[in-house]
Design an enzyme around this catalytic site. Structure first.
Site, short mmCIF file in Angstrom:
data_model
loop_
_atom_site.label_atom_id
_atom_site.label_comp_id
_atom_site.label_asym_id
_atom_site.label_seq_id
_atom_site.Cartn_x
_atom_site.Cartn_y
_atom_site.Cartn_z
N GLN A 163 -56.53 7.47 -53.25
CA GLN A 163 -55.72 7.31 -52.04
C GLN A 163 -56.00 8.43 -51.05
O GLN A 163 -55.37 9.49 -51.10
CB GLN A 163 -54.24 7.25 -52.38
CG GLN A 163 -53.43 6.85 -51.18
CD GLN A 163 -52.03 6.44 -51.53
OE1 GLN A 163 -51.63 6.40 -52.68
NE2 GLN A 163 -51.26 6.12 -50.52
N PHE A 164 -56.94 8.19 -50.14
CA PHE A 164 -57.30 9.20 -49.15
C PHE A 164 -56.13 9.51 -48.23
O PHE A 164 -56.06 10.59 -47.64
CB PHE A 164 -58.52 8.76 -48.33
CG PHE A 164 -58.25 7.70 -47.31
CD1 PHE A 164 -57.95 8.07 -46.00
CD2 PHE A 164 -58.30 6.36 -47.64
CE1 PHE A 164 -57.70 7.10 -45.04
CE2 PHE A 164 -58.05 5.40 -46.69
CZ PHE A 164 -57.75 5.75 -45.39
N THR A 165 -55.16 8.61 -48.11
CA THR A 165 -54.04 8.82 -47.19
C THR A 165 -53.14 9.98 -47.62
O THR A 165 -52.31 10.42 -46.82
CB THR A 165 -53.19 7.55 -47.03
OG1 THR A 165 -52.65 7.18 -48.30
CG2 THR A 165 -54.04 6.41 -46.47
#
Length: 142
Positions: A74-76
């Site tokens: 999850q890059f967010t």
């Protein structure tokens, strides 16, 4: 490296209508984000923390219970929404950097004997979970 750990009774990831990873017993759902400066030291630290953190029932860890872990990239987690109305993702490492480190965390958990299920890196995933508690912890490598 950042991770959000949720204690779950079960969790699953669906990509294109198919279940690609699932855990059906008490364990952890881990959302994992990678930044530019992360490397082997952060991988080792994060895998050890995920495995040994005593947040399951009875203050036990997945390392002690043999509980499963579902790891979702999850890059967010490295999004910054302090200014404006749109977050920026500049602190998130690009896929060519983050995917091998994501896989390395999963491999380190498996090498330590932890059952690991995965999402699909970079895919549009539908994540479902039954939170236990609820109990959620944010980890950030030193």
């Amino acid at each position: 490296m950042r991770a959000v750990l949720q204690r779950v009774a079960s969790a699953s990831v669906v990509v294109d209508g198919a279940v690609v990873g699932a855990i059906d017993s008490p364990g952890l759902l881990v959302y994992l984000g990678v930044t530019h400066a992360d490397g082997d030291a952060e991988v080792a630290w994060m895998a050890r923390k995920i495995r040994d953190l005593r947040i399951l029932d009875g203050e036990r860890s997945v390392g002690e219970t043999g509980g499963p872990v579902l790891v979702v990239s999850q890059f967010t987690l490295y999004g910054d929404a302090r200014k404006g109305r749109r977050p920026t993702w500049v602190a998130a490492a690009p896929g060519v950097v983050s995917e091998p480190l994501y896989e390395a965390v999963c491999a380190a958990l498996e090498a330590a004997g932890t059952p690991v299920q995965r999402g699909v890196f970079g895919a549009d995933m539908k994540v479902s979970s039954v939170n236990d508690g609820p109990f959620t912890v944010l980890l950030e490598s030193p």
